[in-house]
Design a protein around this motif. Structure first.
Motif, short mmCIF file in Angstrom:
data_model
loop_
_atom_site.label_atom_id
_atom_site.label_comp_id
_atom_site.label_asym_id
_atom_site.label_seq_id
_atom_site.Cartn_x
_atom_site.Cartn_y
_atom_site.Cartn_z
N TYR A 1 -9.93 -37.68 65.17
CA TYR A 1 -11.51 -38.11 65.04
C TYR A 1 -12.17 -37.04 64.41
CZ TYR A 1 -15.91 -39.66 65.97
OH TYR A 1 -17.38 -40.01 65.94
N GLU A 2 -12.89 -37.09 63.28
CA GLU A 2 -13.79 -36.38 62.59
C GLU A 2 -15.32 -36.64 62.77
OE1 GLU A 2 -13.85 -33.51 58.46
OE2 GLU A 2 -12.23 -34.98 59.05
N SER A 3 -16.17 -35.77 62.94
CA SER A 3 -17.67 -36.22 62.71
C SER A 3 -18.24 -35.67 61.56
CB SER A 3 -18.17 -35.74 63.91
OG SER A 3 -19.88 -35.73 63.70
N PRO A 4 -18.84 -36.78 60.50
CA PRO A 4 -19.14 -36.09 59.30
C PRO A 4 -20.52 -35.25 59.63
CG PRO A 4 -18.96 -38.67 59.27
CD PRO A 4 -18.63 -38.14 60.82
N SER A 5 -21.08 -35.52 60.48
CA SER A 5 -22.25 -34.52 60.84
C SER A 5 -22.11 -33.54 61.50
CB SER A 5 -23.56 -35.50 61.66
OG SER A 5 -22.85 -35.89 62.87
N GLY A 6 -20.80 -33.28 62.03
CA GLY A 6 -20.34 -32.01 62.90
C GLY A 6 -20.82 -32.01 64.05
N CYS A 7 -20.92 -33.07 64.91
CA CYS A 7 -21.41 -33.23 66.12
C CYS A 7 -20.54 -34.05 67.21
CB CYS A 7 -22.78 -34.07 66.06
SG CYS A 7 -24.07 -33.57 65.19
N ALA A 8 -19.28 -33.68 66.84
CA ALA A 8 -18.35 -34.13 68.00
C ALA A 8 -18.46 -33.16 69.25
CB ALA A 8 -16.87 -34.37 67.27
N ASN B 1 -29.42 -25.43 65.42
CA ASN B 1 -28.62 -25.93 64.17
C ASN B 1 -29.06 -27.11 63.62
OD1 ASN B 1 -27.00 -23.58 64.71
ND2 ASN B 1 -25.72 -24.74 66.26
N GLY B 2 -29.83 -27.75 63.85
CA GLY B 2 -30.41 -28.99 63.45
C GLY B 2 -29.44 -30.26 63.82
N GLN B 3 -29.03 -30.05 65.13
CA GLN B 3 -28.27 -31.19 65.69
C GLN B 3 -28.86 -31.87 66.97
OE1 GLN B 3 -24.70 -28.70 66.36
NE2 GLN B 3 -23.59 -29.56 64.33
N ARG C 1 -30.24 -26.22 73.47
CA ARG C 1 -31.15 -25.19 72.60
C ARG C 1 -30.15 -24.92 71.36
NH1 ARG C 1 -32.36 -23.23 77.71
NH2 ARG C 1 -30.53 -21.58 77.43
N GLU C 2 -29.06 -24.73 71.38
CA GLU C 2 -28.02 -24.23 70.40
C GLU C 2 -27.88 -25.42 69.24
OE1 GLU C 2 -25.77 -21.84 68.19
OE2 GLU C 2 -27.10 -21.46 70.36
N ALA C 3 -28.14 -26.70 69.95
CA ALA C 3 -27.96 -27.97 69.10
C ALA C 3 -29.35 -28.01 68.18
CB ALA C 3 -27.79 -29.35 69.91
#
Length: 385
Positions: free
Chosen positions: A13-20, A56-58, A51-53
């Motif tokens: 699995y891979e998340s295009p938005s980097g949010c796995a 990072n704009g996530q 807070r970290e998300a």
């Protein structure tokens, strides 16, 4: 309980938005019965991840998943001392939960392009479906063990007459009764063997464990089909100490642990030996990475202390040790990876490579805490000293 197929699917699995999102909950011994400290610690961890998300704009991609974890935080402390793993991606509507043995090493939340599977290394022990048969001359109980639970699935009772000393007809009667009892016992063993064989043909188990008295083992072994004997992982003496399913589970774990240790050490020894002969083995990060990229690896052995930095292509997943301008495979951007073991593990799992976690072993430390046994070697390599 998670299995190897589940882990392989997660690795793909891979998340295009980097949010796995990967969440691991490791229960700790509570200081009191309220478990409040554990719940507070978990809620603080979730809020920190939130807070970290946001930084990072996530936030929009992981907020619902983190809120879901926060909502079940109070329930996690009551799952009977088990650990928990959750893999989620709000964007794709993915949410998978697994109850785990409490061996994860700590509670953590990781949000990344791929799921964080390094904690799984300690759990990726070879845990096949085991059939355990407790058998004597009259009775047999068959259990199935899935790596966590041990459940009885069948029970037999065949009355075999007792043989008592007698001198009637110069001992003929006693001898006749003894032979008759022995024949009935063999029929009993044969019926149990037939049942075990039928279960195996239905793929209900992978390895067989036998518990019996020492003086009956030769007859029981003779009744087992050759195929069943090949699947035999071990035998233990059936004593009064095996009084419960928990006792049986401990015996199975002991036999599997011994078999696994032997298999692990043999695989490592073979990988190192093959590498020294420039044959089907690779040792050290550079050689193992090269073999992994070429699809040569059959078994990947990773030491508990393995750690290294590297780079990974954001497009094709190519892994390398040194920074370059662009990926040599597809030409896309290369990202620095602080801990390359995660990328290596994911790559190996996606290829269907068997991953073996090696703990407390000097041999693997001497070769850089990473080695591989190969299916084939695409091209010759210089011998490893």
């Amino acid at each position: 309980m998670i299995n190897r197929e589940d882990i392989r699917e997660l690795a793909e699995y891979e998340s295009p938005s980097g949010c796995a999102l990967s969440f691991y909950y490791q229960p700790e011994k509570p200081k009191d019965q309220s478990h409040r400290e554990d719940a507070i610690r978990l809620k603080d961890l979730v809020r920190g991840a939130m807070r970290e998300a946001e930084k990072n704009g996530q936030k929009d991609f992981v907020q619902k998943d983190l809120e879901h974890i926060l909502a079940i935080a109070d329930d996690l402390q009551w799952i009977g001392g088990k650990a928990k793993a959750i893999f989620a991606d709000q964007e794709k509507g993915l949410w998978r939960e697994f109850d785990m043995p409490p061996l994860l090493g700590g509670t953590k939340i990781v949000v990344d392009r791929r799921f964080h599977l390094r904690p799984m290394l300690t759990l990726m022990r070879w845990r096949p479906q085991v059939c355990a048969c407790l058998i004597d001359r009259q009775r047999a109980r068959i259990f199935q063990y899935d790596g966590q639970d041990c459940n009885e699935v069948a029970c037999f009772f065949d009355k075999v007459p007792r043989v008592v000393d007698s001198n009637g007809f110069s001992g003929f009667d006693a001898g006749h009764r003894e032979r008759h009892a022995a024949e009935l016992a063999k029929r009993h063993y044969k019926m149990v063997a037939d049942t075990l064989m039928a279960m195996q043909q239905r793929d209900e188990w992978e390895l067989l464990v036998i518990g019996c008295r020492d003086d009956q083992w030769s007859d029981i072994r003779e009744a087992l089909y050759p195929y069943l004997q090949k699947k035999l992982a071990g035998r233990f003496t059936l004593e009064s100490s095996v009084r419960s399913e928990q006792d049986l589970k401990q015996e199975i774990e002991r036999l599997l642990g011994s078999l696994e240790k032997t298999t692990r050490e043999d695989s490592l020894r073979e990988a190192i030996g093959q590498a020294q002969r420039s044959s089907r083995g690779s040792v050290g990060l550079r050689h193992v990475l090269s073999s992994l990229q070429k699809g040569e690896v059959q078994k990947l052995l990773i030491g508990e202390r393995f750690t290294a930095q590297g780079i990974e292509c954001s497009n094709c997943g190519h892994i390398a040790m040194r920074k370059a301008g662009e990926c040599g495979v597809c030409g896309h951007r290369l990202d620095e990876v602080k801990e390359i073991s995660e990328a290596i593990l994911n790559s190996a799992l996606r290829q269907g490579v068997e991953v073996i976690y090696v703990k407390d072993n000097d041999e693997i430390e001497r070769v850089g805490n990473i080695a591989a046994l190969l299916r084939f070697r695409a091209e010759p390599m210089s011998a490893v000293g």
